[in-house]
Design an enzyme around this catalytic site. Structure first.
Site, PDB file in Angstrom:
ATOM      1  N   ASP A  23      -4.228  -0.629  13.765  1.00 33.02           N
ATOM      2  CA  ASP A  23      -2.815  -0.394  14.053  1.00 33.02           C
ATOM      3  C   ASP A  23      -2.191  -1.573  14.794  1.00 33.02           C
ATOM      4  O   ASP A  23      -2.721  -2.034  15.816  1.00 33.02           O
ATOM      5  CB  ASP A  23      -2.668   0.886  14.875  1.00 33.02           C
ATOM      6  CG  ASP A  23      -1.228   1.366  14.934  1.00 33.02           C
ATOM      7  OD1 ASP A  23      -0.487   1.149  13.950  1.00 33.02           O
ATOM      8  OD2 ASP A  23      -0.841   1.955  15.959  1.00 33.02           O
ATOM      9  N   HIS A  24      -1.084  -2.073  14.258  1.00 41.46           N
ATOM     10  CA  HIS A  24      -0.378  -3.242  14.795  1.00 41.46           C
ATOM     11  C   HIS A  24      -1.253  -4.491  14.810  1.00 41.46           C
ATOM     12  O   HIS A  24      -1.114  -5.349  15.671  1.00 41.46           O
ATOM     13  CB  HIS A  24       0.211  -2.941  16.180  1.00 41.46           C
ATOM     14  CG  HIS A  24       1.360  -1.989  16.108  1.00 41.46           C
ATOM     15  ND1 HIS A  24       1.193  -0.634  15.917  1.00 41.46           N
ATOM     16  CD2 HIS A  24       2.685  -2.184  16.161  1.00 41.46           C
ATOM     17  CE1 HIS A  24       2.368  -0.046  15.866  1.00 41.46           C
ATOM     18  NE2 HIS A  24       3.301  -0.967  16.005  1.00 41.46           N
ATOM     19  N   CYS A  78       2.491 -10.667  -2.597  1.00 46.89           N
ATOM     20  CA  CYS A  78       1.448 -10.204  -1.674  1.00 46.89           C
ATOM     21  C   CYS A  78       0.710 -11.368  -1.029  1.00 46.89           C
ATOM     22  O   CYS A  78      -0.061 -11.171  -0.088  1.00 46.89           O
ATOM     23  CB  CYS A  78       0.438  -9.318  -2.399  1.00 46.89           C
ATOM     24  SG  CYS A  78       1.156  -7.766  -2.903  1.00 46.89           S
ATOM     25  N   HIS A  94       2.816 -10.045   5.405  1.00 47.84           N
ATOM     26  CA  HIS A  94       3.782  -8.948   5.275  1.00 47.84           C
ATOM     27  C   HIS A  94       3.053  -7.684   5.720  1.00 47.84           C
ATOM     28  O   HIS A  94       1.831  -7.677   5.841  1.00 47.84           O
ATOM     29  CB  HIS A  94       4.291  -8.809   3.836  1.00 47.84           C
ATOM     30  CG  HIS A  94       3.225  -8.394   2.882  1.00 47.84           C
ATOM     31  ND1 HIS A  94       2.332  -9.266   2.317  1.00 47.84           N
ATOM     32  CD2 HIS A  94       2.880  -7.165   2.414  1.00 47.84           C
ATOM     33  CE1 HIS A  94       1.495  -8.611   1.545  1.00 47.84           C
ATOM     34  NE2 HIS A  94       1.790  -7.326   1.575  1.00 47.84           N
ATOM     35  N   HIS A 107       2.556  -3.177   6.014  1.00 46.59           N
ATOM     36  CA  HIS A 107       2.681  -1.857   5.382  1.00 46.59           C
ATOM     37  C   HIS A 107       2.530  -0.773   6.440  1.00 46.59           C
ATOM     38  O   HIS A 107       1.817  -0.957   7.429  1.00 46.59           O
ATOM     39  CB  HIS A 107       1.592  -1.638   4.332  1.00 46.59           C
ATOM     40  CG  HIS A 107       1.662  -2.576   3.182  1.00 46.59           C
ATOM     41  ND1 HIS A 107       2.573  -2.437   2.160  1.00 46.59           N
ATOM     42  CD2 HIS A 107       0.941  -3.682   2.888  1.00 46.59           C
ATOM     43  CE1 HIS A 107       2.402  -3.410   1.293  1.00 46.59           C
ATOM     44  NE2 HIS A 107       1.415  -4.191   1.702  1.00 46.59           N
ATOM     45  N   GLU A 138      -0.896   2.810   0.519  1.00 40.01           N
ATOM     46  CA  GLU A 138      -0.308   1.546   0.981  1.00 40.01           C
ATOM     47  C   GLU A 138       1.208   1.579   0.883  1.00 40.01           C
ATOM     48  O   GLU A 138       1.910   1.136   1.788  1.00 40.01           O
ATOM     49  CB  GLU A 138      -0.858   0.371   0.176  1.00 40.01           C
ATOM     50  CG  GLU A 138      -0.481  -0.972   0.765  1.00 40.01           C
ATOM     51  CD  GLU A 138      -0.914  -2.133  -0.100  1.00 40.01           C
ATOM     52  OE1 GLU A 138      -1.663  -2.973   0.383  1.00 40.01           O
ATOM     53  OE2 GLU A 138      -0.505  -2.179  -1.277  1.00 40.01           O
ATOM     54  N   HIS A 197      -0.985  -8.031   6.391  1.00 42.45           N
ATOM     55  CA  HIS A 197      -2.053  -8.672   5.617  1.00 42.45           C
ATOM     56  C   HIS A 197      -1.440  -9.667   4.647  1.00 42.45           C
ATOM     57  O   HIS A 197      -0.225  -9.782   4.524  1.00 42.45           O
ATOM     58  CB  HIS A 197      -2.905  -7.624   4.879  1.00 42.45           C
ATOM     59  CG  HIS A 197      -2.282  -7.052   3.642  1.00 42.45           C
ATOM     60  ND1 HIS A 197      -3.008  -6.498   2.611  1.00 42.45           N
ATOM     61  CD2 HIS A 197      -0.989  -6.953   3.257  1.00 42.45           C
ATOM     62  CE1 HIS A 197      -2.191  -6.075   1.667  1.00 42.45           C
ATOM     63  NE2 HIS A 197      -0.968  -6.327   2.025  1.00 42.45           N
TER      64      HIS A 197
HETATM   65 NI    NI Z   1       0.631  -5.843   0.816  1.00 38.76          NI
END
Ligand code: NI
Length: 140
Positions: free
Chosen positions: A79-80, A33, A39, A41, A126, A14
């Site tokens: 997911d992914h 961010c 990037h 998580h 997160e 995200h």
């Molecule tokens: Ni983030």
């Protein structure tokens, strides 16, 4: 009344940004961010439902049923994936942990439907140090 929690995990990318803001303002408000190239998580999702124990089964809900609902409607979609671009229930929304937790709660509430249990809480982790808990709209 008893509470039961299922844990699931997903990995997703995200970024936090507002399109109408300059790169400088996004960087000022969201810091790293808002990295333009995204990037990721490793999220952990804890879904808690509440209900009464069924005397025949000893269950509040069959955890396989709960797992299947969470995977089908939430984690399989995340997911992914890229939270900003790929996830239908996040379209047009800020991809923050807070907003994601609220939207996951609302989706689960819809898809749990009329059942023997009520959705109590969504906890979305997160990072090791940051997580959000949402209990739905609460009366003041
Ligand atoms: Ni983030």
């Amino acid at each position: 009344m008893i509470y039961i929690t299922r844990r699931e995990q997903f990995n997703a990318a995200h970024k936090l940004f507002r399109e109408e803001w300059s790169d400088e303002k996004n960087m000022e408000v969201f810091g790293k961010c808002s990295n333009p190239n995204w990037h990721g998580h490793n999220y952990e999702l804890f879904v808690t439902v509440k209900g009464e124990i069924n005397p025949e089964t000893g269950f509040v809900i069959d955890l396989k049923t709960l797992k299947d609902i969470i995977r089908r409607y939430i984690t399989d979609k995340l997911d992914h994936k890229n939270v900003n671009l790929d996830v239908d229930f996040m379209k047009g929304k800020m991809a923050s942990t807070e907003v994601l937790a609220v939207e996951i709660f609302n989706e689960l509430k819809t898809h749990l439907g009329e059942r023997e249990v009520t959705l109590h809480k969504v906890k979305l982790v997160e990072t090791e140090n940051n997580f959000v808990e949402y209990y739905g709209e609460q009366p003041d």
